[in-house]
Design a protein around this motif. Structure first.
Motif, PDB file in Angstrom:
ATOM      1  N   UNK A  11     -45.592   8.310  20.238  1.00  0.00           N
ATOM      2  CA  UNK A  11     -45.407   7.815  21.593  1.00  0.00           C
ATOM      3  C   UNK A  11     -45.342   8.937  22.613  1.00  0.00           C
ATOM      4  N   UNK A  12     -45.272  10.168  22.157  1.00  0.00           N
ATOM      5  CA  UNK A  12     -45.257  11.285  23.090  1.00  0.00           C
ATOM      6  C   UNK A  12     -46.588  11.335  23.818  1.00  0.00           C
ATOM      7  N   UNK A  13     -46.528  11.366  25.133  1.00  0.00           N
ATOM      8  CA  UNK A  13     -47.750  11.456  25.911  1.00  0.00           C
ATOM      9  C   UNK A  13     -48.469  10.126  26.053  1.00  0.00           C
ATOM     10  N   UNK A  14     -47.864   9.048  25.609  1.00  0.00           N
ATOM     11  CA  UNK A  14     -48.485   7.738  25.708  1.00  0.00           C
ATOM     12  C   UNK A  14     -48.544   7.293  27.164  1.00  0.00           C
ATOM     13  N   UNK A  15     -49.715   6.926  27.621  1.00  0.00           N
ATOM     14  CA  UNK A  15     -49.870   6.448  29.010  1.00  0.00           C
ATOM     15  C   UNK A  15     -49.119   5.135  29.202  1.00  0.00           C
ATOM     16  N   UNK A  16     -49.164   4.260  28.192  1.00  0.00           N
ATOM     17  CA  UNK A  16     -48.459   2.981  28.302  1.00  0.00           C
ATOM     18  C   UNK A  16     -46.962   3.205  28.427  1.00  0.00           C
ATOM     19  N   UNK A  17     -46.433   4.121  27.633  1.00  0.00           N
ATOM     20  CA  UNK A  17     -45.003   4.422  27.697  1.00  0.00           C
ATOM     21  C   UNK A  17     -44.656   5.023  29.051  1.00  0.00           C
ATOM     22  N   UNK A  18     -45.484   5.926  29.532  1.00  0.00           N
ATOM     23  CA  UNK A  18     -45.258   6.533  30.840  1.00  0.00           C
ATOM     24  C   UNK A  18     -45.209   5.479  31.931  1.00  0.00           C
ATOM     25  N   UNK A  19     -46.155   4.549  31.892  1.00  0.00           N
ATOM     26  CA  UNK A  19     -46.198   3.484  32.898  1.00  0.00           C
ATOM     27  C   UNK A  19     -44.966   2.591  32.797  1.00  0.00           C
ATOM     28  N   UNK A  20     -44.558   2.281  31.578  1.00  0.00           N
ATOM     29  CA  UNK A  20     -43.378   1.433  31.386  1.00  0.00           C
ATOM     30  C   UNK A  20     -42.127   2.122  31.918  1.00  0.00           C
ATOM     31  N   UNK A  21     -41.979   3.397  31.625  1.00  0.00           N
ATOM     32  CA  UNK A  21     -40.820   4.139  32.115  1.00  0.00           C
ATOM     33  C   UNK A  21     -40.831   4.251  33.634  1.00  0.00           C
ATOM     34  N   UNK A  22     -42.005   4.434  34.221  1.00  0.00           N
ATOM     35  CA  UNK A  22     -42.121   4.465  35.678  1.00  0.00           C
ATOM     36  C   UNK A  22     -41.710   3.127  36.281  1.00  0.00           C
ATOM     37  N   UNK A  23     -42.120   2.026  35.639  1.00  0.00           N
ATOM     38  CA  UNK A  23     -41.775   0.691  36.144  1.00  0.00           C
ATOM     39  C   UNK A  23     -40.273   0.459  36.071  1.00  0.00           C
ATOM     40  N   UNK A  24     -39.663   0.855  34.968  1.00  0.00           N
ATOM     41  CA  UNK A  24     -38.210   0.690  34.828  1.00  0.00           C
ATOM     42  C   UNK A  24     -37.492   1.544  35.870  1.00  0.00           C
TER      43      UNK A  24
END
Length: 72
Positions: A11-24
């Motif tokens: 999950x490191x560097x995952x764009x989906x994870x980045x977007x989810x964290x930005x949304x939260x």
């Protein structure tokens, strides 16, 4: 998008994870919080005590309040 097996577990560097964290983060920055759709027992008891009502009425009030929420 095709994701290789080794990428699914990393999950490191995952764009989906980045977007989810930005949304939260945006939700928190806007003054909104996330709450459960149904109150916990502790929440009902606290609401009942604060409002001098029964726990069942506190649950009804909680759900009515959630029904009137706005999206961030």
């Amino acid at each position: 998008m095709v994701v290789k097996n080794e990428e699914k577990n990393d999950i490191r560097g995952s764009r989906a994870l980045e977007k989810a964290l930005d949304a939260v983060g945006a939700v928190g920055d806007s003054g909104f919080i996330l709450v459960p759709s149904a109150p916990t027992r502790e929440m009902m008891m606290a609401g009942a005590k604060a409002g001098h009502v029964s726990p069942d009425l506190a649950r009804v009030i909680y759900r009515a309040m959630l029904g009137e929420t706005t999206e961030p």
